[in-house]
Motif scaffolding. Structure first.
Motif, PDB file in Angstrom:
ATOM      1  N   CYS A  77       5.541   8.722  -3.098  1.00 23.17           N
ATOM      2  CA  CYS A  77       5.580   8.997  -4.535  1.00 23.17           C
ATOM      3  C   CYS A  77       4.701   8.001  -5.285  1.00 23.17           C
ATOM      4  CB  CYS A  77       7.006   8.941  -5.068  1.00 23.17           C
ATOM      5  SG  CYS A  77       7.047   9.324  -6.837  1.00 23.17           S
ATOM      6  N   GLY A  79       4.382   8.399  -8.680  1.00 22.96           N
ATOM      7  CA  GLY A  79       4.772   8.545 -10.079  1.00 22.96           C
ATOM      8  C   GLY A  79       4.898   7.173 -10.729  1.00 22.96           C
ATOM      9  N   THR A  80       4.957   7.152 -12.034  1.00 26.45           N
ATOM     10  CA  THR A  80       4.933   5.880 -12.774  1.00 26.45           C
ATOM     11  C   THR A  80       6.040   4.931 -12.331  1.00 26.45           C
ATOM     12  OG1 THR A  80       4.027   7.068 -14.645  1.00 26.45           O
ATOM     13  CG2 THR A  80       4.903   4.881 -15.092  1.00 26.45           C
ATOM     14  N   ALA A  81       7.276   5.438 -12.255  1.00 22.52           N
ATOM     15  CA  ALA A  81       8.395   4.556 -11.893  1.00 22.52           C
ATOM     16  C   ALA A  81       8.202   3.972 -10.497  1.00 22.52           C
ATOM     17  CB  ALA A  81       9.719   5.325 -11.969  1.00 22.52           C
ATOM     18  N   CYS A  82       7.749   4.786  -9.570  1.00 16.11           N
ATOM     19  CA  CYS A  82       7.524   4.279  -8.207  1.00 16.11           C
ATOM     20  C   CYS A  82       6.341   3.315  -8.161  1.00 16.11           C
ATOM     21  CB  CYS A  82       7.330   5.439  -7.230  1.00 16.11           C
ATOM     22  SG  CYS A  82       8.887   6.250  -6.787  1.00 16.11           S
ATOM     23  N   ASN A 117       3.609  13.161  -7.314  1.00 15.10           N
ATOM     24  CA  ASN A 117       3.726  12.502  -8.609  1.00 15.10           C
ATOM     25  C   ASN A 117       5.127  12.053  -8.996  1.00 15.10           C
ATOM     26  OD1 ASN A 117       1.031  12.337  -9.226  1.00 15.10           O
ATOM     27  ND2 ASN A 117       0.987  14.465  -9.903  1.00 15.10           N
ATOM     28  N   CYS A 118       6.135  12.793  -8.667  1.00 17.13           N
ATOM     29  CA  CYS A 118       7.505  12.341  -8.914  1.00 17.13           C
ATOM     30  C   CYS A 118       8.420  13.220  -8.092  1.00 17.13           C
ATOM     31  CB  CYS A 118       7.889  12.428 -10.398  1.00 17.13           C
ATOM     32  SG  CYS A 118       9.580  11.837 -10.711  1.00 17.13           S
ATOM     33  N   GLY A 120      11.753  13.002  -8.459  1.00 15.76           N
ATOM     34  CA  GLY A 120      12.999  13.192  -9.200  1.00 15.76           C
ATOM     35  C   GLY A 120      14.108  12.217  -8.845  1.00 15.76           C
ATOM     36  N   CYS A 122      13.691   8.575  -9.319  1.00 18.30           N
ATOM     37  CA  CYS A 122      12.907   7.400  -9.706  1.00 18.30           C
ATOM     38  C   CYS A 122      13.646   6.079  -9.454  1.00 18.30           C
ATOM     39  CB  CYS A 122      12.504   7.507 -11.165  1.00 18.30           C
ATOM     40  SG  CYS A 122      11.703   9.077 -11.568  1.00 18.30           S
ATOM     41  N   VAL A 127       9.572   5.552  -3.263  1.00 15.84           N
ATOM     42  CA  VAL A 127      10.173   6.539  -2.381  1.00 15.84           C
ATOM     43  C   VAL A 127       9.144   7.125  -1.424  1.00 15.84           C
ATOM     44  CG1 VAL A 127      11.449   8.718  -2.297  1.00 15.84           C
ATOM     45  CG2 VAL A 127      11.805   7.160  -4.195  1.00 15.84           C
TER      46      VAL A 127
HETATM   47  S1  FES Z   1       8.366   8.310  -9.968  1.00 15.09           S
HETATM   48 FE1  FES Z   1       8.848   8.330  -7.870  1.00 15.09          FE
HETATM   49  S2  FES Z   1      10.631   9.523  -7.779  1.00 15.09           S
HETATM   50 FE2  FES Z   1      10.068   9.582  -9.853  1.00 15.09          FE
END
Ligand code: FES
Length: 151
Positions: A77, A79-82, A117-118, A120, A122, A127
């Motif tokens: 992942c 995505g921003t949080a990851c 990207n995500c 779900g 986060c 992840v």
């Molecule tokens: S940014 Fe990685 S699971 Fe949401």
């Protein structure tokens, strides 16, 4: 089994319904792990849909691959949080361990490395998903175990 026979088995339950083209391609993607030119041509012939239309669908949706994929699909992942939680480092570690760049498949077709990207989840980041099993913050020893278990 010949490609024509496999395609025939995939088409039959849908009674050659052209509106089921995407579902048929999904079934074949699952069966072969990718969609070869031969498969696309066979689907075109059996459903009586222009091959350009079949190719257009197969190349549009991310669920389809037009190149061979590994037996084990690894998704990291990004995505921003990851990313904030260290997914770039995780991706670099995996890339170095398997000698693969994102989007590549190993020569023995054991692994394909992808980024997403995500996913779900986060709060679990960073992840990694392999064969639909989620791993939260895997360490290098964890990764070694995970990849060793994936034959
Ligand atoms: S940014 Fe990685 S699971 Fe949401």
């Amino acid at each position: 089994m010949k490609v024509s026979t496999t395609v025939s088995k995939a088409v039959r339950p849908y009674q050659k319904d052209q509106d089921m083209l995407i579902q048929i391609l999904l079934d074949l993607q699952t069966k072969f792990g990718w969609l070869s030119r031969e498969v696309l041509a066979e689907v075109s012939g059996q459903l009586d849909v222009p091959v350009t239309r079949v190719y257009q669908i197969a190349s549009y949706y991310k669920a389809f691959s037009l190149v061979p994929r590994g037996r084990h699909i690894i998704k990291v992942c990004m995505g921003t949080a990851c990313q904030v939680r260290g997914s770039p480092q995780l991706l670099n570690t995996i890339s170095a361990m398997l000698d693969l760049e994102p989007g590549e498949t190993s020569e023995d077709r054991r692994f394909t490395l992808d980024t997403v990207n995500c996913l779900g989840c986060c709060a679990m980041g960073p992840v990694l998903v392999i064969d639909d099993v989620y791993h939260s913050k895997p360490s290098t020893p964890d990764l070694k175990k995970i990849f060793k278990a994936a034959k």
